[in-house]
Structures are given as C-alpha cells and as structure tokens.
Design a protein around this motif. Structure first.
Motif, PDB file in Angstrom:
ATOM      1  N   GLY A 262       7.703  -0.977  10.079  1.00 12.50           N
ATOM      2  CA  GLY A 262       8.320  -1.503  11.056  1.00 12.50           C
ATOM      3  C   GLY A 262       7.179  -0.836  12.692  1.00 12.50           C
ATOM      4  O   GLY A 262       6.629   0.492  12.551  1.00 12.50           O
ATOM      5  N   ILE A 263       7.194  -1.763  13.396  1.00 15.02           N
ATOM      6  CA  ILE A 263       5.664  -2.356  14.775  1.00 15.02           C
ATOM      7  C   ILE A 263       6.816  -1.590  15.735  1.00 15.02           C
ATOM      8  O   ILE A 263       8.141  -2.421  16.459  1.00 15.02           O
ATOM      9  CB  ILE A 263       5.675  -3.168  14.777  1.00 15.02           C
ATOM     10  N   ASP A 264       6.547  -1.012  16.852  1.00 16.80           N
ATOM     11  CA  ASP A 264       7.436  -0.992  18.414  1.00 16.80           C
ATOM     12  C   ASP A 264       6.138  -0.772  19.007  1.00 16.80           C
ATOM     13  O   ASP A 264       5.575  -0.529  19.010  1.00 16.80           O
ATOM     14  CB  ASP A 264       7.919   0.578  18.211  1.00 16.80           C
ATOM     15  N   TYR A 265       6.390  -1.846  19.602  1.00 19.26           N
ATOM     16  CA  TYR A 265       5.562  -2.647  20.800  1.00 19.26           C
ATOM     17  C   TYR A 265       6.291  -2.117  22.542  1.00 19.26           C
ATOM     18  O   TYR A 265       7.272  -2.116  22.542  1.00 19.26           O
ATOM     19  CB  TYR A 265       5.112  -4.171  20.859  1.00 19.26           C
ATOM     20  N   VAL A 266       5.052  -1.717  22.895  1.00 18.71           N
ATOM     21  CA  VAL A 266       5.071  -1.811  24.745  1.00 18.71           C
ATOM     22  C   VAL A 266       4.155  -2.520  24.681  1.00 18.71           C
ATOM     23  O   VAL A 266       2.735  -2.743  25.092  1.00 18.71           O
ATOM     24  CB  VAL A 266       5.050   0.132  24.853  1.00 18.71           C
ATOM     25  N   PRO A 267       4.711  -3.692  26.125  1.00 20.96           N
ATOM     26  CA  PRO A 267       4.254  -4.662  27.167  1.00 20.96           C
ATOM     27  C   PRO A 267       3.124  -3.538  27.972  1.00 20.96           C
ATOM     28  O   PRO A 267       3.856  -3.323  28.637  1.00 20.96           O
ATOM     29  CB  PRO A 267       4.552  -5.273  27.207  1.00 20.96           C
ATOM     30  N   VAL A 268       2.172  -3.980  28.455  1.00 20.95           N
ATOM     31  CA  VAL A 268       0.610  -3.272  28.851  1.00 20.95           C
ATOM     32  C   VAL A 268      -0.003  -4.475  29.553  1.00 20.95           C
ATOM     33  O   VAL A 268      -0.487  -4.093  31.071  1.00 20.95           O
ATOM     34  CB  VAL A 268      -0.404  -2.375  28.939  1.00 20.95           C
ATOM     35  N   GLY A 269       0.941  -5.437  29.306  1.00 19.69           N
ATOM     36  CA  GLY A 269      -0.321  -6.831  30.011  1.00 19.69           C
ATOM     37  C   GLY A 269       0.367  -8.048  29.298  1.00 19.69           C
ATOM     38  O   GLY A 269       1.156  -8.404  28.182  1.00 19.69           O
ATOM     39  N   SER A 270       0.663  -9.100  29.788  1.00 26.44           N
ATOM     40  CA  SER A 270       0.482 -10.294  28.995  1.00 26.44           C
ATOM     41  C   SER A 270       0.248 -10.964  28.155  1.00 26.44           C
ATOM     42  O   SER A 270       0.822 -11.633  27.849  1.00 26.44           O
ATOM     43  CB  SER A 270       0.585 -12.010  30.628  1.00 26.44           C
ATOM     44  N   ARG A 271      -1.382  -9.866  28.325  1.00 26.65           N
ATOM     45  CA  ARG A 271      -2.173 -10.715  26.664  1.00 26.65           C
ATOM     46  C   ARG A 271      -2.368  -9.426  26.508  1.00 26.65           C
ATOM     47  O   ARG A 271      -2.884  -9.158  25.170  1.00 26.65           O
ATOM     48  CB  ARG A 271      -2.555 -11.352  27.047  1.00 26.65           C
ATOM     49  N   ALA A 272      -1.478  -8.204  26.132  1.00 27.94           N
ATOM     50  CA  ALA A 272      -1.810  -6.792  25.634  1.00 27.94           C
ATOM     51  C   ALA A 272      -0.423  -6.137  25.249  1.00 27.94           C
ATOM     52  O   ALA A 272       0.256  -6.167  26.288  1.00 27.94           O
ATOM     53  CB  ALA A 272      -2.796  -6.040  27.053  1.00 27.94           C
ATOM     54  N   PHE A 273      -0.255  -5.584  23.831  1.00 29.22           N
ATOM     55  CA  PHE A 273       0.471  -5.398  23.333  1.00 29.22           C
ATOM     56  C   PHE A 273       0.469  -3.996  22.538  1.00 29.22           C
ATOM     57  O   PHE A 273      -0.498  -3.591  21.990  1.00 29.22           O
ATOM     58  CB  PHE A 273       1.923  -5.795  22.839  1.00 29.22           C
ATOM     59  N   VAL A 274       0.785  -2.139  23.579  1.00 27.72           N
ATOM     60  CA  VAL A 274       0.066  -0.999  22.309  1.00 27.72           C
ATOM     61  C   VAL A 274       1.203  -1.202  21.512  1.00 27.72           C
ATOM     62  O   VAL A 274       2.857  -0.998  22.052  1.00 27.72           O
ATOM     63  CB  VAL A 274       0.339  -0.303  23.310  1.00 27.72           C
ATOM     64  N   GLY A 275       0.874  -0.787  19.687  1.00 24.27           N
ATOM     65  CA  GLY A 275       2.064  -0.849  18.924  1.00 24.27           C
ATOM     66  C   GLY A 275       2.169  -0.023  18.648  1.00 24.27           C
ATOM     67  O   GLY A 275       1.276   0.978  17.943  1.00 24.27           O
ATOM     68  N   MET A 276       3.010   0.996  17.815  1.00 26.55           N
ATOM     69  CA  MET A 276       2.952   2.055  16.765  1.00 26.55           C
ATOM     70  C   MET A 276       4.117   1.704  15.364  1.00 26.55           C
ATOM     71  O   MET A 276       4.193   1.631  16.029  1.00 26.55           O
ATOM     72  CB  MET A 276       3.860   3.332  17.467  1.00 26.55           C
ATOM     73  N   ILE A 277       3.436   1.690  14.063  1.00 27.21           N
ATOM     74  CA  ILE A 277       3.434   1.273  12.965  1.00 27.21           C
ATOM     75  C   ILE A 277       3.828   2.595  12.374  1.00 27.21           C
ATOM     76  O   ILE A 277       3.083   3.382  12.030  1.00 27.21           O
ATOM     77  CB  ILE A 277       2.562   0.641  12.530  1.00 27.21           C
ATOM     78  N   ARG A 278       5.710   2.667  12.374  1.00 24.39           N
ATOM     79  CA  ARG A 278       5.917   3.942  12.063  1.00 24.39           C
ATOM     80  C   ARG A 278       5.520   3.310  10.086  1.00 24.39           C
ATOM     81  O   ARG A 278       6.494   1.907  10.085  1.00 24.39           O
ATOM     82  CB  ARG A 278       6.619   4.237  12.371  1.00 24.39           C
ATOM     83  N   ILE A 279       5.225   3.665   8.861  1.00 23.63           N
ATOM     84  CA  ILE A 279       5.138   3.820   7.739  1.00 23.63           C
ATOM     85  C   ILE A 279       6.102   4.779   6.923  1.00 23.63           C
ATOM     86  O   ILE A 279       6.097   6.244   7.176  1.00 23.63           O
ATOM     87  CB  ILE A 279       4.005   3.487   7.310  1.00 23.63           C
ATOM     88  N   ASP A 280       7.619   4.556   6.701  1.00 27.82           N
ATOM     89  CA  ASP A 280       8.367   5.637   5.781  1.00 27.82           C
ATOM     90  C   ASP A 280       8.219   5.120   4.110  1.00 27.82           C
ATOM     91  O   ASP A 280       7.624   4.326   3.460  1.00 27.82           O
ATOM     92  CB  ASP A 280       9.401   5.466   6.049  1.00 27.82           C
ATOM     93  N   HIS A 281       6.623   6.725   3.752  1.00 23.84           N
ATOM     94  CA  HIS A 281       7.261   6.725   1.972  1.00 23.84           C
ATOM     95  C   HIS A 281       8.059   7.192   1.400  1.00 23.84           C
ATOM     96  O   HIS A 281       8.743   8.153   1.073  1.00 23.84           O
ATOM     97  CB  HIS A 281       5.622   7.613   2.004  1.00 23.84           C
ATOM     98  N   ASN A 282       8.991   5.970   0.968  1.00 19.52           N
ATOM     99  CA  ASN A 282      10.086   5.977   0.181  1.00 19.52           C
ATOM    100  C   ASN A 282       9.676   7.310  -0.979  1.00 19.52           C
ATOM    101  O   ASN A 282      10.472   7.735  -1.493  1.00 19.52           O
ATOM    102  CB  ASN A 282      11.209   4.724  -0.311  1.00 19.52           C
TER     103      ASN A 282
END
Length: 612
Positions: free
Chosen positions: A34-54
């Motif tokens: 899943g991706i957690d986004y943080v908006p830093v501009g109207s056309r810029a979003f910093v995202g952290m993708i967490r990948i859980d290895h089941n």
C-alpha cells in the motif's frame, strides 16, 4: 528492509493508487502493499510503499519487483519511465536482502557543483557488473551525511530549484522576520541570486555575544561562508532533494542564467559547467537507488553549516523566527526524503501531525510541526543485520557546554550515549555510523582546540568527538568497557578526505578490535595543498615517539593508520565511495576507496602495524 517487509520511496505527480508485485526464483512472492502519500505541492506527492512479505523472502537471492498504478494513463507514463532504470539484459527492477553483511558501501558529502566527478557512479558500475555476471551484489549503501547542501547552493542549481517549484506547484509559505513576506517573492527579489546573505536574519552586533560569535566570519546568524544562495523555504529544500536524486525534474529546468547580475555571471557560468557533469550522471544515480537498499543520516549541510555546533549558535538561530523556520524546513525535507525511509515505523505516531501539516491546500500549522521536529529525539536507528548496524544522531542531541556559549557542544549528550551503549551489550560485532569520525586526525584536532580556546570554534568548524570533554570521556569509556563488542567497526565521513585507523586499548591483553573507516566526500574533497601539509604535520608531530600523544584524550589507546596503497601519506584526498569488505573466518576488516576517477585504492593493514 527485512525478510518480512520492505519499503520503496517514490515521488509522483498525483496520489495514484498502486501496488507492488514481487518475484523470487521466477515465482511470485505472496505479498501485500500500500502507498502512503504526503502532498508537498499541487503536482508533487511523496509516497512510501510498504510491502509486507506474507511469505518471507530468501536472503542473497534477487527479488524482482513490479510497480503498477491503477490509473491507465499514469501507468503508461510509468512504463516509459522505468525502462531507463533497467540494467542491460534485464527487464525488471530488483533488489537483494542480505542480512549477513559482506560488502557495505558508504560515503558522504555530495555537493552537486563541486568540480570533481560523482563517486556514486561507482556503485552503479558495481551493480551492473554483479547483475550481468549473476554474482553477489553489494549488500547496502549507507549515506552518512550531507546528502544535500542546503547552505551551499550554486546559482544554476537555485535557478533549477525555482523552475521545479513552479512546475510542480510546490507549496510556498509566509515568512516572519524576513525581508520578504512570502517565499513566492524570492525569485523576483534583487538579492535572490548570490546575495541571499542580505535576506537572511541578522542579529545586532552591539551585544558581546554577537561580537565574539561572528567576529571571524562576519556572518549574521548563519555561519556558513557560502550562504549567498542559502535555501530558505520548504519548497526550495524539497526541490533540491528531487534534483539531486533524479534526472526527471531537470526536464522542467529552462535554459539561461535567469536574472543574475552581470558581476555574478562568470561564477554562474563556471558553476553551470560543473553542474552539467553532475546532471549527466543522474540517470545512473536514479538507476542505482532503484536496485540497492539505501539508508541515510543527516549532517550539518543537510540543514546548515555548523548546525548546533555551540550553545551560543543555538540561542542565536532558534531565537529568530526566520532562521528557526529555515532549520525547520530543512528538517521537514530530511524527514520526508531521508528519515522516513530509514525506519518508517518510527514515524507512525507522527502521521496525524504530518497529515495536518501537509494538506492539499498547502502547509498548515507550519510552526507547530517544526517545534515537534525540533523536540524529536529518535532520528537514530539500528539495522538487524550481522554485524548489526547502529546509526547515530550526532546533531540534535548535543551535550551543551555549561561554562561557555562559544565552546563546542558534544556530538551526543550523556543520555544518548548511555542508550547507545545499552544497544551494544551482548553483540559480538557491530558497525557504528557516526557522521564525524570518532578518531580524527590529531593535528587537525589540535588546531581546532587552539581556536576553541580563543573562542573561535566556529572559525575552524570544531566538529569532533574529542572537542567536548564529557562526550569524549563517555565515548572512550564505552570502548574500554568489558561488555564492548570485541569486533567494532566505525564508518564516518564529513571531513572531505579518507583514511583508515586501527585502534586498540593500551595496557590490555583483550582489547576490542576497533577499525574506523572514514570516506568523504562522494562529490567533494579538501584543498590539495592544505591537506598535504596537514597530513605531514600530523605524521611529524604525532609519531609513536612524540610526547604530544600524552596530551590527547585518547592517550590510553593505540591508534594506527593504514596508508592508502599507491599514495603518499595517510590521508586520501579524492571523491570516493568506501567499500567495507568482511570475509569468512577473517577478523581483518578490508577497506577500499572506490574513487570517482575509476581508481580503486586499498588501505592494507600494516604488518606489524605502524602506530600513529
């Protein structure tokens, strides 16, 4: 990263939903993302993708990953983009999880407009060679400080930053205590290029503190000698990060030298030439970072020169609304672009405040968020590898001098050092990351001590572990403690030259094996003539028979320098990435400097060791 979880850091132009699929041994890995986004501009979003290895991934086996976005137009654009990130003969992105460390890369101080080449390209070459031959890759990359230079910015880079701010709609901010009332006014201001020291906060020099504190450099509040283009707003810091990690934002940069005064145009042209070489390497740097686990920690230039060097510095800087805002903006950039990816779970409790501050309408509750970051004491982190890695925060938990405002603060306070010591107990071997070398060059430290005695610590950047008696004693006692890990490796940077020391305790049969590998900078170096003389004086005045060794804080330790093969002296002055090699059934720590020029310089241990 672990066998059960991994993270990807991305920046996108829209908060588009997506997921990551993994493959290992040509078989799908059961994983959710899943991706957690943080908006830093109207056309810029910093995202952290967490990948859980089941299903836990296997060590030392490439994991191929596929990032897919749900929006078809966005996915089509990504398909075109990611092709440039593949190594020859491959059609996927990949990484390896390697908990048993054998090859660790590290470096610091990557200044874009330095005239030297970018040593990060050596990492790209290593990865390409390993992938082509299907051999073991380097385990991870540690970036140990000064990933950006917020206080030392080239004119062409500032021009690029402001173009990117416009193109991505990065959020501006009102400014208190500044010549301008809003960051949006900076690009059109007459002092925007090469004259920003006139925009920075000033403290009246009619106080005894200011006269003493800034008498040598004649700088108001900020003590950087290169503050002519100092970054001010969060948008500028954010744009700088995007421009040093990727070639993509450079597509928004227009040609020309903007509104630079005629007197500054020759310097602008010179910096543009150096910066062009930096930009040319960025496709390789972006590809590198997509294929190797990477961890970072800040040093002063990520924020500003001399950051928290003395108690007096802190009083001056944090006592002014604009300078405090500038420090906070740099920390916000570090949080999103470096700190978050080191250990995302550490910032879970901060998520509500992040969402309140970074909104689709712009930055909200800005000062309150900065106050929270300035109080945050958990920037340090550990990696559960073998040897385990302990990354220290040597900037925000300082041991401040009580006797004088202008004496250097200790790099860590007593409480932080106690926590550090507790984290080491029971370990057989550890790798410790300290931005500044714990064991510095004795002659250089002696010069810094003399300047400090006369109240001029800022003049010589007295950033060393031995500059503060309390910090020095506690740190050295940690090494002398009977529960100290017997195998102890220190990785450091900061100083713009490279060297390796082997350290043992005097008068003890069972001394821990301490090796310090300092490698700096990735794209920076020391003035050649000056470092040559400093090296000579150090070897002359602090030879094994010199009585001056008695007056150093580490007189109860034997510090032995390894000379770089093929080079005179003990200090290597060249842009480089350090390669730490750990071999089976071999207690010797092998150290190499991978120079940007293509040369590989080894630091072979002396037999018998030559004592410094």
């Amino acid at each position: 990263m672990s066998s059960k979880c991994s993270f990807l850091w991305i920046v996108t132009s829209a908060p588009v939903a997506g997921h990551v699929a993994l493959q290992q041994h040509a078989q799908a890995v059961d994983a959710t993302s899943g991706i957690d986004y943080v908006p830093v501009g109207s056309r810029a979003f910093v995202g952290m993708i967490r990948i859980d290895h089941n299903t836990p991934i296997e060590a030392n086996v490439p994991v191929h990953y596929e990032l897919t976005f749900e929006d078809s137009a966005f996915q089509s654009s990504w398909e075109d983009t990611k092709a440039g990130l593949f190594y020859p003969g491959t059609s996927t992105l990949s990484f390896c999880w390697q908990p048993q460390l054998k090859q660790v890369l590290h470096g610091s101080c990557r200044k874009p407009h330095h005239c030297g080449q970018d040593a990060l390209t050596r990492v790209d070459s290593l990865l390409e060679s390993a992938i082509r031959s299907d051999k073991r890759r380097p385990d991870l990359l540690l970036m140990t400080g000064d990933q950006i230079y917020a206080d030392d910015v080239a004119g062409p880079m500032l021009h690029a930053i402001q173009d990117v701010i416009t193109a991505l709609g990065l959020y501006g901010e009102p400014l208190e205590g500044a010549v301008v009332s809003h960051s949006d006014e900076l690009p059109s201001h007459p002092h925007n290029f090469y004259e920003r020291e006139q925009l920075l906060p000033k403290i009246s020099t009619n106080t005894a503190l200011s006269k003493l504190f800034f008498g040598a450099k004649k700088k108001p509040v900020f003590t950087s000698v290169n503050a002519q283009n100092h970054l001010i707003s969060f948008a500028e810091v954010m744009a700088m990060y995007l421009l040093v990690w990727s070639d993509a934002p450079w597509a928004f940069v227009t040609a020309g030298n903007a509104s630079v005064n005629d007197s500054h145009k020759p310097l602008y042209a010179h910096e543009q030439e150096n910066l062009t070489g930096f930009v040319d390497c960025l496709p390789r740097i972006r590809r590198t970072l997509a294929h190797i686990p990477t961890y970072m920690i800040f040093d002063d230039h990520d924020v500003t020169d001399d950051w928290n060097l003395t108690r007096g510095w802190e009083q001056e800087v944090y006592g002014h609304p604009l300078s405090k805002r500038m420090i906070g903006n740099a920390l916000m950039g570090y949080l999103l672009c470096q700190g978050w990816g080191n250990c995302p779970d550490k910032f879970k409790d901060m998520q509500p405040d992040i969402k309140k501050t970074f909104t689709n309408e712009g930055l909200q509750q800005h000062d309150a968020f900065i106050d929270m970051l300035l109080d945050f004491e958990d920037w340090h982190y550990q990696l559960d590898t073998t040897p385990s890695i302990h990354v220290m925060d040597t900037r925000t938990r300082r041991w401040r001098s009580e006797s004088s405002l202008n004496k250097p603060s200790g790099l860590m306070d007593w409480e932080a050092l106690c926590e550090f010591q507790q984290s080491l107990i029971g370990k057989q071997s550890v790798i410790v990351v300290s931005a500044a070398p714990i064991y510095g060059v004795k002659f250089i430290e002696a010069v810094q001590k003399v300047f400090t005695f006369f109240g001029k610590a800022l003049t010589v950047d007295a950033e060393n572990w031995m500059a503060h008696k309390g910090t020095a004693n506690v740190m050295l006692n940690i090494f002398r403690h009977f529960k100290t890990p017997p195998e102890f490796i220190i990785l450091s940077g900061d100083v713009h030259y490279s060297f390796v020391y082997d350290v043992r305790l005097r008068f003890r049969r069972n001394s821990p094996h301490i090796t310090q590998f300092t490698c700096s900078g990735i794209k920076n170096c020391f003035p050649d003539t000056l470092i040559t003389w400093l090296d000579r004086f150090n070897r002359l005045l602090y030879s094994p028979s010199s009585p001056l060794n008695v007056f150093t804080r580490r007189r109860n330790m034997s510090v032995r320098a390894r000379e770089p093969a093929g080079h005179d002296g003990e200090l290597l002055n060249a842009p480089a990435i350090g390669l730490l090699e750990l071999k089976e059934n071999d207690t010797t720590v092998h150290c190499k400097a991978l120079c940007a020029s293509g040369e590989t310089v080894e630091f072979p241990p002396h037999t018998p060791p030559k004592e410094q």
